[in-house]
Design an enzyme around this catalytic site. Structure first.
Site, PDB file in Angstrom:
ATOM      1  N   GLY A  31       0.782  -1.332   0.045  1.00 39.03           N
ATOM      2  CA  GLY A  31      -0.220  -0.031  -0.002  1.00 39.03           C
ATOM      3  C   GLY A  31       0.802   1.151   0.026  1.00 39.03           C
ATOM      4  N   ALA A  32       0.237   2.432   0.308  1.00 42.85           N
ATOM      5  CA  ALA A  32       0.819   3.833   0.129  1.00 42.85           C
ATOM      6  C   ALA A  32       1.122   3.684  -1.378  1.00 42.85           C
ATOM      7  CB  ALA A  32       1.761   4.111   1.263  1.00 42.85           C
ATOM      8  N   LEU A  33       0.326   3.491  -2.049  1.00 43.94           N
ATOM      9  CA  LEU A  33       0.480   3.265  -3.619  1.00 43.94           C
ATOM     10  C   LEU A  33       0.992   4.405  -4.287  1.00 43.94           C
ATOM     11  CD1 LEU A  33      -2.651   1.247  -4.539  1.00 43.94           C
ATOM     12  CD2 LEU A  33      -0.288   0.325  -3.793  1.00 43.94           C
ATOM     13  N   HIS A  34       2.078   4.305  -5.167  1.00 36.56           N
ATOM     14  CA  HIS A  34       2.575   5.422  -5.811  1.00 36.56           C
ATOM     15  C   HIS A  34       2.745   4.985  -7.314  1.00 36.56           C
ATOM     16  CE1 HIS A  34       6.220   3.164  -5.571  1.00 36.56           C
ATOM     17  NE2 HIS A  34       6.250   3.031  -4.067  1.00 36.56           N
ATOM     18  N   HIS A  37       4.288   1.390  -8.208  1.00 32.46           N
ATOM     19  CA  HIS A  37       3.291   0.397  -7.771  1.00 32.46           C
ATOM     20  C   HIS A  37       2.376   0.110  -8.963  1.00 32.46           C
ATOM     21  CE1 HIS A  37       3.633   1.234  -3.277  1.00 32.46           C
ATOM     22  NE2 HIS A  37       4.013   0.107  -3.322  1.00 32.46           N
ATOM     23  N   GLU A 152      12.125  -3.847  -9.747  1.00 33.60           N
ATOM     24  CA  GLU A 152      13.353  -4.082  -9.702  1.00 33.60           C
ATOM     25  C   GLU A 152      14.269  -3.084  -8.743  1.00 33.60           C
ATOM     26  OE1 GLU A 152      15.454  -3.808 -13.488  1.00 33.60           O
ATOM     27  OE2 GLU A 152      13.948  -5.004 -14.321  1.00 33.60           O
ATOM     28  N   ASP A 154      13.392  -3.272  -5.684  1.00 32.30           N
ATOM     29  CA  ASP A 154      13.926  -4.228  -4.679  1.00 32.30           C
ATOM     30  C   ASP A 154      14.430  -5.706  -5.369  1.00 32.30           C
ATOM     31  OD1 ASP A 154      12.307  -3.337  -2.060  1.00 32.30           O
ATOM     32  OD2 ASP A 154      10.990  -3.141  -3.802  1.00 32.30           O
TER      33      ASP A 154
HETATM   34  P1  AMP Z   1       5.933  -2.426  -1.632  1.00 29.34           P
HETATM   35  O1  AMP Z   1       4.649  -1.900  -1.394  1.00 29.34           O
HETATM   36  O2  AMP Z   1       7.100  -1.732  -1.428  1.00 29.34           O
HETATM   37  O3  AMP Z   1       6.186  -3.818  -0.874  1.00 29.34           O
HETATM   38  O4  AMP Z   1       6.125  -2.947  -3.153  1.00 29.34           O
HETATM   39  C1  AMP Z   1       5.211  -3.558  -3.831  1.00 29.34           C
HETATM   40  C2  AMP Z   1       5.925  -3.703  -4.986  1.00 29.34           C
HETATM   41  O5  AMP Z   1       6.220  -2.598  -5.945  1.00 29.34           O
HETATM   42  C3  AMP Z   1       7.282  -4.517  -5.103  1.00 29.34           C
HETATM   43  O6  AMP Z   1       7.380  -5.538  -5.863  1.00 29.34           O
HETATM   44  C4  AMP Z   1       8.141  -3.411  -5.301  1.00 29.34           C
HETATM   45  O7  AMP Z   1       9.514  -3.771  -5.909  1.00 29.34           O
HETATM   46  C5  AMP Z   1       7.570  -2.654  -6.350  1.00 29.34           C
HETATM   47  N1  AMP Z   1       8.018  -1.204  -6.470  1.00 29.34           N
HETATM   48  C6  AMP Z   1       8.127  -0.376  -5.296  1.00 29.34           C
HETATM   49  N2  AMP Z   1       8.792   0.854  -5.696  1.00 29.34           N
HETATM   50  C7  AMP Z   1       8.895   0.833  -6.878  1.00 29.34           C
HETATM   51  C8  AMP Z   1       9.430   1.831  -7.782  1.00 29.34           C
HETATM   52  N3  AMP Z   1       9.818   2.879  -7.794  1.00 29.34           N
HETATM   53  N4  AMP Z   1       9.662   1.137  -9.311  1.00 29.34           N
HETATM   54  C9  AMP Z   1       9.032   0.042  -9.666  1.00 29.34           C
HETATM   55  N5  AMP Z   1       8.641  -1.039  -8.657  1.00 29.34           N
HETATM   56  C10 AMP Z   1       8.470  -0.589  -7.636  1.00 29.34           C
END
Ligand code: AMP
Length: 308
Positions: A31-34, A37, A152, A154
């Protein structure tokens, strides 16, 4: 768009899609989608019939309780971000729903990730990858997608998930997605929202240093380049470098000389106040590791076989 909080509702929905032989793409998030995501969700929409997204801040992957507590959460805002993009169902479970209390808890399989979970995030966040593997395995078992999308940004997590799927024979294709950045190069991250204006401004130094390192590739050996980056952060009183490693992208083993036939990546973790950010940069162009095509269902299977 359907919103489910219960495992049973989600399973029922998935079963209906499977009956129709629809191809399911899955995007797990906290969450805290950007826009990072959303790029995964858009890609899943282009490559699948149905897109399922999950929002779950997984306590098991936080090695630092303060980080878990401070992690940004805004479900209403998140749900508003799905407007205008293809997402068919969102799964927003509680902790109890994902990890039900039981007298007979299921044993987590012992998985050998070799070197992949030993360095960088594995070293600096003890237990983090155990939590990631646990929740992703659970979510993949529930959603049973054809394709699952990971960023990528992560990179180490992406490699570990790919390895987990291989070790456990989970029938899903793991698709990687390029890093989405802010206008000034900072990798998008939910944690960016925790930075104050000065910290946010200084955070651009992470990506600009990675770019500077890539420009110096021909001048230095990997070890010298690593030292150059460490040195760049040495005198900064706001940014504290946790690690910078130049590694083989497939194995995450440190390299001592540049070799064109081996994909290499530089991975970094930096703390700004209490906020910890990670990023990376590829030192080689054209990646075999991350260019994986989506799995597609053969539609009208009966009609095709009748020609054979
Ligand atoms: P998170 O909510 O941080 O667990 O991220 C969820 C998914 O979004 C994971 O597969 C992350 O690698 C991916 N993600 C997070 N930030 C980015 C970004 N800036 N660009 C591309 N993918 C992202």
């Amino acid at each position: 768009m359907e919103i489910f909080s219960k495992v049973n509702e989600l399973k029922e929905y998935i079963a209906k899609q499977k009956e129709k032989n629809l191809c399911i793409g899955f995007v797990p998030t906290m969450g805290a989608l950007h826009a990072g995501h959303l790029s995964l969700i858009k890609k899943a929409g282009e490559e699948n019939d149905i897109v399922v997204c999950s929002i779950f801040v997984n306590p098991e992957q936080f090695n630092d309780p303060v980080d878990f507590q401070n992690y940004p959460r805004d479900l209403n805002l998140d749900i508003s971000k799905f407007k205008g993009i293809k997402c068919d169902a969102v799964f927003i479970p509680s902790v109890e729903e994902i990890y039900p209390k039981s007298d007979n808890p299921e044993q987590e399989p012992e998985l050998d990730f070799g070197f992949l979970d030993k360095i960088m995030e594995g070293q600096y966040r003890p237990g983090h990858f155990n939590g990631v593997v646990k929740v992703v395995r659970r979510l993949l078992n529930l959603v049973t997608p054809d394709n699952a999308y990971f960023g990528e940004k992560d990179f180490q997590q992406f490699l570990i998930i790919k390895k987990m799927v291989e070790l456990l024979n989970i029938p899903v294709n793991i698709v990687s997605c390029a890093i989405v950045r802010e206008y000034d190069g900072l990798a998008m991250s939910s944690r960016n929202a925790l930075l104050n204006p000065l910290q946010r401004q200084k955070a651009t130094f992470i990506h600009s240093t990675l770019r500077g390192a890539k420009q110096r590739k021909l001048m230095y050996s990997p070890l010298e380049l690593r030292n150059w980056v460490i040195n760049e952060f040495e005198n900064d009183d706001l940014l504290s470098l946790e690690y910078f490693e130049i590694v083989e992208a497939e194995t995450l083993k440190q390299i001592s000389y540049w070799k064109n036939s081996i994909e290499t990546i530089g991975c970094i973790a930096v703390k700004i106040g209490n906020v910890r950010l990670i990023d990376n940069i590829k030192f080689t162009e054209g990646s075999k590791l991350t260019n994986n095509a989506p799995k597609r269902k053969i539609k009208n299977y009966k009609r095709i076989t009748s020609y054979l």
